[in-house]
Write a protein that holds these residues in place. Sequence first.
Motif, PDB file in Angstrom:
ATOM      1  N   LEU A 203       1.191   2.453   1.006  1.00 41.27           N
ATOM      2  CA  LEU A 203       2.648   2.581   0.896  1.00 41.27           C
ATOM      3  C   LEU A 203       3.344   1.489   1.702  1.00 41.27           C
ATOM      4  O   LEU A 203       4.304   0.855   1.228  1.00 41.27           O
ATOM      5  CB  LEU A 203       3.075   3.967   1.389  1.00 41.27           C
ATOM      6  N   ILE A 204       2.856   1.245   2.911  1.00 39.19           N
ATOM      7  CA  ILE A 204       3.449   0.186   3.731  1.00 39.19           C
ATOM      8  C   ILE A 204       3.258  -1.174   3.077  1.00 39.19           C
ATOM      9  O   ILE A 204       4.170  -2.016   3.065  1.00 39.19           O
ATOM     10  CB  ILE A 204       2.826   0.208   5.140  1.00 39.19           C
ATOM     11  N   ALA A 205       2.061  -1.407   2.499  1.00 40.71           N
ATOM     12  CA  ALA A 205       1.817  -2.685   1.818  1.00 40.71           C
ATOM     13  C   ALA A 205       2.753  -2.855   0.626  1.00 40.71           C
ATOM     14  O   ALA A 205       3.316  -3.933   0.398  1.00 40.71           O
ATOM     15  CB  ALA A 205       0.359  -2.770   1.376  1.00 40.71           C
ATOM     16  N   ALA A 206       2.929  -1.766  -0.155  1.00 43.45           N
ATOM     17  CA  ALA A 206       3.809  -1.855  -1.328  1.00 43.45           C
ATOM     18  C   ALA A 206       5.253  -2.130  -0.921  1.00 43.45           C
ATOM     19  O   ALA A 206       5.938  -2.973  -1.514  1.00 43.45           O
ATOM     20  CB  ALA A 206       3.715  -0.566  -2.141  1.00 43.45           C
ATOM     21  N   LEU A 207       5.727  -1.430   0.109  1.00 42.85           N
ATOM     22  CA  LEU A 207       7.092  -1.659   0.565  1.00 42.85           C
ATOM     23  C   LEU A 207       7.245  -3.045   1.192  1.00 42.85           C
ATOM     24  O   LEU A 207       8.303  -3.670   1.097  1.00 42.85           O
ATOM     25  CB  LEU A 207       7.488  -0.574   1.564  1.00 42.85           C
TER      26      LEU A 207
END
Length: 472
Positions: A203-207
């Motif tokens: 999720l952090i990578a996608a954001l």
Amino acid sequence: MMRRLWSRVGLIPRFGIVIVLALIAMHLLKDEVMVRFVPPPQIGLYTRDWLAERTLEAVRIAQATEPQRRAEVLKALNSEWIAFTPLAGPAAVDANPPAPLASLRTLLENKLGDTVRQVSVFATPLEDPSQAISGASVMIKSLPLLADVVRDDFNEEAMIIGRMEIALELPDGTWMAVIEPGRELANMRRLRNLGVLMIGLGLIAALSVLGAGMIIRPLQHLAAAADRLGRERELTPVRKPEVPELDAIADSFNEMQRRLKRFVDDRTHMLAAISHDLRTPLTRLRLFAEFVKDRQQRAQVLNDIEEMEQMLRESLAFASDEARHEAHSRVDVAALLISLCDTVADAGGQVWYEGPNHAELPCQPVAIRRAFSNLIDNACKYGEQARVRLTEHADAIEVTIADRGPGIPSEQVELAFAPFRRLEGSRNRESGGVGLGLSIARDVVHGHGGSITLEANQPTGLVARVRLPKPR
């Protein structure tokens, strides 16, 4: 409506919103979503006396039961807080347990008396009960609880433990264990903790990619527009980005394009107009020259007029808008070079071609043909011969044109590209030309985003190296 409002939000608020959304998503993932699939471990509150009494009751029932039926009977004593089970073999005994566990073992030994041979207590300290795998327990001496279990997590008064097991050796030599229930979900909770970590990282990578894209995408559009401007010399307006901080960059780039286009067009039109207007007086001079009685003077005047007309033709070609507005199309550069070499060879020039038979490249056909024609003609005029070699790379097409002439000193290479400059010390005065061949060639090559250099050839001569990049 929402899109219009979002386009007014700056970069700093956007990154703040992304970070807040990431935190909210992580919280919901950990405390809401995962709990629905894997329930959190139960946290039990035990007093040592109650534990000892329940254990004593279970030991007495186990002794009164046949070993074959002992597991079934002990299972009936299980509750949501404590479980009893027979062991297949002897358990390990810790000779020097920590003080709180030694105190608990002493209490159990005193309570159980002769009903067991030996007692072993195992426990694992736990700092965060929410991360427990098999469960969590708070072990206290007695009620009321006066200890601060959050601060004193493993002491004489209270113990916060993540795994507890009491092993008891019965008089008949068999072993039984007192454990906490709920261990059947231990593996699921391990997967839960790992899943929260991996999904959180994803999720952090996608954001992060989303946040970086807010900056990268407008810059990529700007780079693509600059690349097209360098190739086609036409206005390539950058669309207004949806980020207020980048609006000024897009507006400045578009205004820069308009100024450059206007500047180049004005100078080009002025040069073309001057060259065109000079043709009329030259025509009158040619008529007047016919009336010169001295044959030698008449020939000299006509020769000067012819040289001036050639300069005008070259100047008009150099300043012509035709090449600049020529549409791009796929051209077989190898076939073009072979055709040019054949034409020069048919006229008596010494020229050779080396390379593949086909090599396609999107370009302006007329302009590229003129550039290579100038380079090959220069090599044959000033260097006696031309050896043309084409090499195709993954990202570009490279063409070298080598001659066997006197060459050009390295300090004068840049002067050779200047318009109307002829390096008489290194080139033949009688070969003709007005010094625009290399200027036109470099102008065309640079217009396609390429590069052109002049290098010394070994053992003598000059090498013109042209590199034309393939479009990305």
